[in-house]
Design an enzyme around this catalytic site. Structure first.
Site, PDB file in Angstrom:
ATOM      1  N   LYS A   1      -2.305  -5.784   1.516  1.00  0.00           N
ATOM      2  CA  LYS A   1      -1.379  -6.318   0.755  1.00  0.00           C
ATOM      3  C   LYS A   1       0.024  -5.644   0.857  1.00  0.00           C
ATOM      4  O   LYS A   1       0.956  -6.424   0.897  1.00  0.00           O
ATOM      5  CB  LYS A   1      -2.025  -6.701  -0.504  1.00  0.00           C
ATOM      6  CG  LYS A   1      -2.438  -8.060  -0.836  1.00  0.00           C
ATOM      7  CD  LYS A   1      -2.680  -8.272  -2.545  1.00  0.00           C
ATOM      8  CE  LYS A   1      -3.636  -7.196  -2.914  1.00  0.00           C
ATOM      9  NZ  LYS A   1      -4.263  -7.579  -4.359  1.00  0.00           N
TER      10      LYS A   1
ATOM     11  N   GLU B   1      -5.988  -8.112  -7.826  1.00  0.00           N
ATOM     12  CA  GLU B   1      -4.792  -7.609  -8.437  1.00  0.00           C
ATOM     13  C   GLU B   1      -3.612  -8.618  -8.251  1.00  0.00           C
ATOM     14  O   GLU B   1      -3.653  -8.887  -6.792  1.00  0.00           O
ATOM     15  CB  GLU B   1      -4.396  -6.254  -8.034  1.00  0.00           C
ATOM     16  CG  GLU B   1      -3.145  -5.771  -8.959  1.00  0.00           C
ATOM     17  CD  GLU B   1      -2.583  -4.411  -8.788  1.00  0.00           C
ATOM     18  OE1 GLU B   1      -3.153  -3.578  -7.928  1.00  0.00           O
ATOM     19  OE2 GLU B   1      -1.623  -4.126  -9.211  1.00  0.00           O
TER      20      GLU B   1
ATOM     21  N   ARG C   1     -15.643  -3.096   4.171  1.00  0.00           N
ATOM     22  CA  ARG C   1     -14.372  -4.380   4.299  1.00  0.00           C
ATOM     23  C   ARG C   1     -14.524  -5.167   5.560  1.00  0.00           C
ATOM     24  O   ARG C   1     -14.825  -4.378   6.523  1.00  0.00           O
ATOM     25  CB  ARG C   1     -13.160  -3.506   4.114  1.00  0.00           C
ATOM     26  CG  ARG C   1     -12.698  -2.499   4.755  1.00  0.00           C
ATOM     27  CD  ARG C   1     -11.326  -1.999   4.255  1.00  0.00           C
ATOM     28  NE  ARG C   1     -10.104  -2.884   4.089  1.00  0.00           N
ATOM     29  CZ  ARG C   1      -9.569  -3.136   3.147  1.00  0.00           C
ATOM     30  NH1 ARG C   1      -9.831  -2.802   2.053  1.00  0.00           N
ATOM     31  NH2 ARG C   1      -8.275  -3.938   3.273  1.00  0.00           N
TER      32      ARG C   1
HETATM   33  P1  ATP Z   1      -5.599  -4.629  -0.119  1.00  0.00           P
HETATM   34  O1  ATP Z   1      -6.221  -3.573   0.236  1.00  0.00           O
HETATM   35  O2  ATP Z   1      -5.366  -5.697   0.872  1.00  0.00           O
HETATM   36  O3  ATP Z   1      -4.205  -4.425  -0.680  1.00  0.00           O
HETATM   37  P2  ATP Z   1      -6.997  -4.762  -2.512  1.00  0.00           P
HETATM   38  O4  ATP Z   1      -8.309  -4.296  -2.335  1.00  0.00           O
HETATM   39  O5  ATP Z   1      -6.013  -3.666  -2.876  1.00  0.00           O
HETATM   40  O6  ATP Z   1      -6.483  -5.265  -0.946  1.00  0.00           O
HETATM   41  P3  ATP Z   1      -7.627  -6.240  -4.627  1.00  0.00           P
HETATM   42  O7  ATP Z   1      -6.698  -7.424  -4.993  1.00  0.00           O
HETATM   43  O8  ATP Z   1      -7.721  -5.281  -5.348  1.00  0.00           O
HETATM   44  O9  ATP Z   1      -6.753  -6.149  -3.281  1.00  0.00           O
HETATM   45  O10 ATP Z   1      -8.953  -7.110  -4.064  1.00  0.00           O
HETATM   46  C1  ATP Z   1      -9.933  -7.897  -4.697  1.00  0.00           C
HETATM   47  C2  ATP Z   1     -11.003  -7.582  -4.163  1.00  0.00           C
HETATM   48  O11 ATP Z   1     -11.132  -7.886  -2.617  1.00  0.00           O
HETATM   49  C3  ATP Z   1     -11.629  -5.943  -4.560  1.00  0.00           C
HETATM   50  O12 ATP Z   1     -13.212  -6.073  -4.954  1.00  0.00           O
HETATM   51  C4  ATP Z   1     -11.721  -5.702  -2.904  1.00  0.00           C
HETATM   52  O13 ATP Z   1     -12.555  -4.720  -2.859  1.00  0.00           O
HETATM   53  C5  ATP Z   1     -11.872  -6.944  -2.074  1.00  0.00           C
HETATM   54  N1  ATP Z   1     -11.226  -6.744  -0.851  1.00  0.00           N
HETATM   55  C6  ATP Z   1      -9.971  -6.592  -0.435  1.00  0.00           C
HETATM   56  N2  ATP Z   1      -9.624  -6.464   0.956  1.00  0.00           N
HETATM   57  C7  ATP Z   1     -11.063  -6.583   1.736  1.00  0.00           C
HETATM   58  C8  ATP Z   1     -11.311  -6.903   2.813  1.00  0.00           C
HETATM   59  N3  ATP Z   1     -10.756  -6.440   3.661  1.00  0.00           N
HETATM   60  N4  ATP Z   1     -12.741  -7.060   3.023  1.00  0.00           N
HETATM   61  C9  ATP Z   1     -13.672  -6.960   1.895  1.00  0.00           C
HETATM   62  N5  ATP Z   1     -13.233  -7.120   0.640  1.00  0.00           N
HETATM   63  C10 ATP Z   1     -12.139  -6.812   0.317  1.00  0.00           C
HETATM   64 MG    MG Z   2      -6.026  -3.225  -5.225  1.00  0.00          MG
HETATM   65 MG    MG Z   3      -6.266  -1.456  -1.391  1.00  0.00          MG
END
Ligand code: ATP
Ligand code: MG
Ligand code: MG
Length: 543
Positions: free
Chosen positions: A269, A33, A259
């Site tokens: 984030k 996102e 993760r």
């Molecule tokens: P955050 O939890 O940091 O806000 P998010 O998952 O909301 O991150 P996205 O932009 O939706 O952020 O993430 C894009 C991709 O990266 C998603 O498929 C998510 O599962 C993966 N991702 C995010 N954080 C991790 C992590 N710590 N380890 C592995 N994959 C991750």
């Molecule tokens: Mg997200």
């Molecule tokens: Mg998240």
């Protein structure tokens, strides 16, 4: 071990390939996102998705922006994300997509769900919906609107789109099962009204799809075969499946993995944005941040990050990865690649009293003992040199193998010196030490120290970093993570560097002998280098 990693996801794909599933295709996606900068947790997902996309015959990985929530998204983030993925070494080719490009299609899918009595427009407030949803031990209550006739829902949904209602007045909900043990299936919201401007679609829309709905159907629209996501989405999978099944569209398979968690930092984030917006750090690319742009600025190589991701591997068990592993991967990489230079962080002047007053010469120094092809360079030497304050002790213990009164030490690449005198100011502070040198210098001595010629040295700003957090798991602590910030985690010093460093350009990486790996910062100006210490030389990774 072959060229590619092995893990449970690749095993599943291998089986699918063997069975001819998905017509033999493998299509993954990386769907951030655009509401913040990518962090090193995202690198794990990038390495996995793009790695799979490179591994199989005809496979590919889509770069997709999951930009369905207008309020905190921005083009700045889109651009930084693309730059970071490229920097890590991956290429989406033609496959750059935006979920917002599917808004019309997603809307039509929603109308179809309504017509099929799989969705209804509800007038409950967000609070009421939460209340009605029940709990894990208590079934939910049906909304009075649940059996609204499809025609009526359709009319309301169209008027939602047309902008007739205010935010929150209505939502579109899936009609699934208010008694489901899985709370995500208790008639989840699919669309909400939000009169907000979107960074790509502007004011075209005032209703926006919810994550689970948009994500499942975006995967389907793009023909994603294996939709790899983190474990938190495991109990969203039934909803992911439901969306595709209810509409009879292309079926993708969601597979969850653990993760990445890294010690001494936070990987979310939301928290990273808080650090930036509240000014706890200088920005998303402050070298103490775990974002890819910060790691790049600090001097991390993409290879070291990919290496770490590969070593951590992909599994379903949640673990905490030691920051020391990432640093270890970096040291292994830079040890092979970084040219050596000499710089003195906290200078102490040494006067070599038996060296000619106006004398000077150069010594040949090896650029990288790990790589002969990197050659040698000449470092100037003269009557006055700087050494590290720490490398001199007036009253040393027996095992101090550096400089002290009456003791002899080697100046790396140059000669042996013996300390004859210590000069102090009125306060008793040592201001310089006097030595004599031995031009023969063939003897072996215990200690070798680095130095720079005082007449030739250039001032360089060096930024030394500590972990941003004082605890290893700041997000898991009972104390608010903001209270765990180490306010002394950045120290700036003016060091003395060998003259060759004047030409350093932002992004250049070096090993400063005995001090660590350093990278010229983006603040570097011509002839005025600023260096970040990427990491010290001491490897604490034990395995
Ligand atoms: P955050 O939890 O940091 O806000 P998010 O998952 O909301 O991150 P996205 O932009 O939706 O952020 O993430 C894009 C991709 O990266 C998603 O498929 C998510 O599962 C993966 N991702 C995010 N954080 C991790 C992590 N710590 N380890 C592995 N994959 C991750
Ligand atoms: Mg997200
Ligand atoms: Mg998240």
């Amino acid at each position: 071990a072959g060229e590619f990693p092995t893990d449970f996801i690749r095993s599943i794909i291998n089986e699918d390939q063997a069975a001819g599933a998905y017509d033999g295709r493998v299509v993954t996606r990386f769907p951030p996102e655009p509401n913040g900068y990518l962090h090193i947790g995202h690198a794990k997902s990038i390495c996995l998705n793009f790695g799979v996309g490179e591994q199989y015959q005809g496979a590919r990985c889509h770069m997709r922006f999951d930009d369905t929530n207008p309020t905190r998204e921005d083009i700045e983030y889109v651009e930084s994300i693309l730059a970071d993925v490229k920097w890590l070494g991956f290429d989406w080719g033609e496959n750059l997509f935006y979920a917002s490009d599917y808004f019309e299609q997603l809307y039509e899918y929603a109308e179809q769900l309504i017509r099929d009595s799989n969705a209804y427009v509800d007038s409950l407030t967000a609070d009421e919906i939460r209340e009605f949803r029940g709990t894990l031990t208590e079934p939910g209550k049906e909304s009075p609107d649940r059996n609204r006739p499809a025609e009526e829902s359709l009319d309301l949904f169209r008027r939602m789109r047309a902008g007739e209602f205010a935010d929150g007045e209505y939502v579109l909900r899936a009609k699934i099962d208010m008694a489901s043990p899985n709370l995500n299936l208790r008639d989840p919201v699919l669309y909400r009204i939000r009169h907000a401007e979107h960074h790509r679609t502007g004011k075209d829309w005032c209703i926006y799809p919810m994550y689970d709905y948009a994500h499942s159907l975006s995967d389907s629209i793009e023909g994603i075969t294996h939709s790899l996501c983190t474990l938190e989405f495991e109990d969203h999978r039934p909803l992911y499946d439901w969306c595709q099944e209810a509409l009879g569209v292309y079926r993708s398979r969601q597979i969850e993995f653990a993760r990445l968690n890294l010690t001494h930092t936070v990987l979310s984030k939301r928290r990273l944005r808080q650090l930036v917006e509240e000014g706890h750090v200088a920005g998303w690319d402050d070298p103490r941040m775990p974002t890819l742009s910060a790691l790049r600025r600090r001097g991390y190589t993409p290879e070291s990050i990919r290496d770490m991701c590969e070593r951590v591997g992909v599994a379903r068990r949640n673990t905490m990865t030691e920051l020391a592993l990432l640093e270890h991967c970096l040291r292994e990489d830079l040890n092979r690649r970084a040219p050596r230079r000499m710089a003195v962080l906290r200078p102490l002047k040494v006067v070599i009293t038996n060296y000619p007053e106006a004398g000077s010469e150069t010594f040949e120094a090896i650029n990288n003992p790990e790589d002969e092809t990197m050659g040698t360079r000449c470092v100037p030497f003269g009557r006055e040199v700087y050494i590290e304050r720490d490398d001199f002790m007036e009253d040393p213990p027996r095992r101090f193998y550096r400089l002290a009164p009456g003791r002899e030490v080697r100046l790396r690449y140059a000669c042996l010196i013996t300390c004859t005198d210590v000069v102090k100011d009125e306060l008793g502070e040592i201001v310089e030490v006097h030595c004599t040198y031995d031009p023969e210098s063939r003897r072996r001595v215990r200690g070798t120290i680095h130095w720079v010629s005082a007449a030739d040295a250039i001032p360089i700003e060096i930024r030394l970093y500590d972990n941003l957090f004082t605890e290893s798991d700041p997000a898991g602590s009972e104390t608010d993570f903001l209270d765990l910030i180490d306010r002394d985690s950045l120290e700036k010093v003016i060091a003395k560097g060998e003259p060759a460093l004047a030409k350093a350009q932002a992004g250049d990486r070096f090993q400063f002998e005995r001090l660590g790996y350093f990278c010229a910062d983006t603040d570097t100006q011509p002839e005025a280098p600023v260096f970040n210490r990427t990491t010290t030389l001491r490897d604490t990774w034990a395995r």
